[in-house]
Design a protein around this motif. Sequence first.
Motif, PDB file in Angstrom:
ATOM      1  N   PRO A  68       5.027  10.250   9.790  1.00  0.00           N
ATOM      2  CA  PRO A  68       5.245   9.354   8.643  1.00  0.00           C
ATOM      3  C   PRO A  68       3.996   8.624   8.173  1.00  0.00           C
ATOM      4  CG  PRO A  68       6.203   8.439  10.656  1.00  0.00           C
ATOM      5  CD  PRO A  68       5.795   9.840  10.973  1.00  0.00           C
ATOM      6  N   LEU A  69       3.074   8.324   9.082  1.00  0.00           N
ATOM      7  CA  LEU A  69       1.855   7.627   8.668  1.00  0.00           C
ATOM      8  C   LEU A  69       1.010   8.502   7.753  1.00  0.00           C
ATOM      9  CD1 LEU A  69       0.209   5.050   8.921  1.00  0.00           C
ATOM     10  CD2 LEU A  69      -0.939   6.039  10.913  1.00  0.00           C
TER      11      LEU A  69
ATOM     12  N   ALA B   3       2.865   9.138   4.448  1.00  0.00           N
ATOM     13  CA  ALA B   3       2.923   7.946   3.608  1.00  0.00           C
ATOM     14  C   ALA B   3       1.899   8.009   2.484  1.00  0.00           C
ATOM     15  CB  ALA B   3       2.694   6.693   4.462  1.00  0.00           C
TER      16      ALA B   3
ATOM     17  N   VAL C 235      11.117   3.691  10.999  1.00  0.00           N
ATOM     18  CA  VAL C 235       9.681   3.988  10.947  1.00  0.00           C
ATOM     19  C   VAL C 235       9.300   4.537   9.578  1.00  0.00           C
ATOM     20  CG1 VAL C 235       7.849   5.430  11.902  1.00  0.00           C
ATOM     21  CG2 VAL C 235       9.497   4.352  13.436  1.00  0.00           C
TER      22      VAL C 235
ATOM     23  N   TYR D 138       9.302   1.645   7.067  1.00  0.00           N
ATOM     24  CA  TYR D 138       8.204   0.710   7.309  1.00  0.00           C
ATOM     25  C   TYR D 138       6.877   1.289   6.818  1.00  0.00           C
ATOM     26  CZ  TYR D 138       5.184  -2.607   9.737  1.00  0.00           C
ATOM     27  OH  TYR D 138       4.245  -3.554  10.021  1.00  0.00           O
ATOM     28  N   THR D 139       6.618   2.548   7.108  1.00  0.00           N
ATOM     29  CA  THR D 139       5.337   3.151   6.726  1.00  0.00           C
ATOM     30  C   THR D 139       5.283   3.456   5.233  1.00  0.00           C
ATOM     31  OG1 THR D 139       6.208   5.310   7.410  1.00  0.00           O
ATOM     32  CG2 THR D 139       4.846   4.126   8.983  1.00  0.00           C
ATOM     33  N   TYR D 140       6.367   3.994   4.669  1.00  0.00           N
ATOM     34  CA  TYR D 140       6.356   4.341   3.247  1.00  0.00           C
ATOM     35  C   TYR D 140       6.275   3.092   2.372  1.00  0.00           C
ATOM     36  CZ  TYR D 140       7.607   9.258   4.073  1.00  0.00           C
ATOM     37  OH  TYR D 140       7.608  10.573   4.462  1.00  0.00           O
TER      38      TYR D 140
ATOM     39  N   ARG E 146       4.959   0.324   2.953  1.00  0.00           N
ATOM     40  CA  ARG E 146       3.682  -0.370   3.087  1.00  0.00           C
ATOM     41  C   ARG E 146       2.492   0.556   2.867  1.00  0.00           C
ATOM     42  NH1 ARG E 146       7.541  -2.813   5.491  1.00  0.00           N
ATOM     43  NH2 ARG E 146       7.539  -5.061   5.914  1.00  0.00           N
ATOM     44  N   ALA E 147       2.752   1.697   2.259  1.00  0.00           N
ATOM     45  CA  ALA E 147       1.671   2.655   2.011  1.00  0.00           C
ATOM     46  C   ALA E 147       0.617   2.067   1.082  1.00  0.00           C
ATOM     47  CB  ALA E 147       2.245   3.945   1.420  1.00  0.00           C
TER      48      ALA E 147
ATOM     49  N   LEU F 208      -1.656  -0.325   2.963  1.00  0.00           N
ATOM     50  CA  LEU F 208      -2.635   0.417   3.748  1.00  0.00           C
ATOM     51  C   LEU F 208      -3.714   0.996   2.849  1.00  0.00           C
ATOM     52  CD1 LEU F 208      -3.416   1.409   6.550  1.00  0.00           C
ATOM     53  CD2 LEU F 208      -1.953   3.400   6.203  1.00  0.00           C
TER      54      LEU F 208
END
Length: 230
Positions: free
Chosen positions: A22-23, A26, A172, A175-177, A179-180, A183
């Motif tokens: 996912p990271l 993202a 997960v 959370y990652t998508y 806040r892409a 980041l």
Amino acid sequence: MIESLISDILFGFTGLISIINPLGVAFVFLDRTASLSDAERRFLARRVAINAFFVLIVVFFVGTPMLHFFGISIEALRIGGGLAVAVGGWQMLNAPDTRVRMNETTSASAVPQVEPESATAKTFFPLTVPLTTGPGTMATVIALNANRTHKLSEFLLSGVASFAISGLVMLVIYYTYSRASVLARYLGAEGTRVALRVSAFLLLCIGVQIILTGFEGFLAPIVDAHAAAK
């Protein structure tokens, strides 16, 4: 029993997260939702995460019977799905560079973008399937449940583990998508471009690996039969 349940949840969760990545995805999600605001992107991330949860649950419980019903082997799923993933990664890897701003994002990429008026319609395809929960994920889920028995206690334990794994993966992903963009702002425009290229390359490699795994499973019985005949 509790120790076994925790072990199954941790094993399944780590296996799925490594496949979904996912990271890395993202940044792909950020690129494909470049025309959306942060609020719209968070809403879309929530919808994608919920869709992914239900996709995983369906595959956990009916994935293997569905493959048997249509006469599709896991090897065929891996080869066909891996090809789709690899082609997507290759297209992204060779797409023109995108220009990312901190608050508003515009893209000159050839990768299809999700426009605000069509965002909701595209939460399932292509954002959930195959971008997030692709064929590699489905093959992994089916493999995790390949040895599921019909004994009631073990079936219930496996069902609880399936829901727990899917729930953790959903959190997960959201959370990652969601806040892409944060980041991306942290990395800056150049860092985001580099991360997107790396993610595309990893997506290509994952697709190739899925294809190779499918061919390995397909050819292994043939090689063994040929060796036994000698």
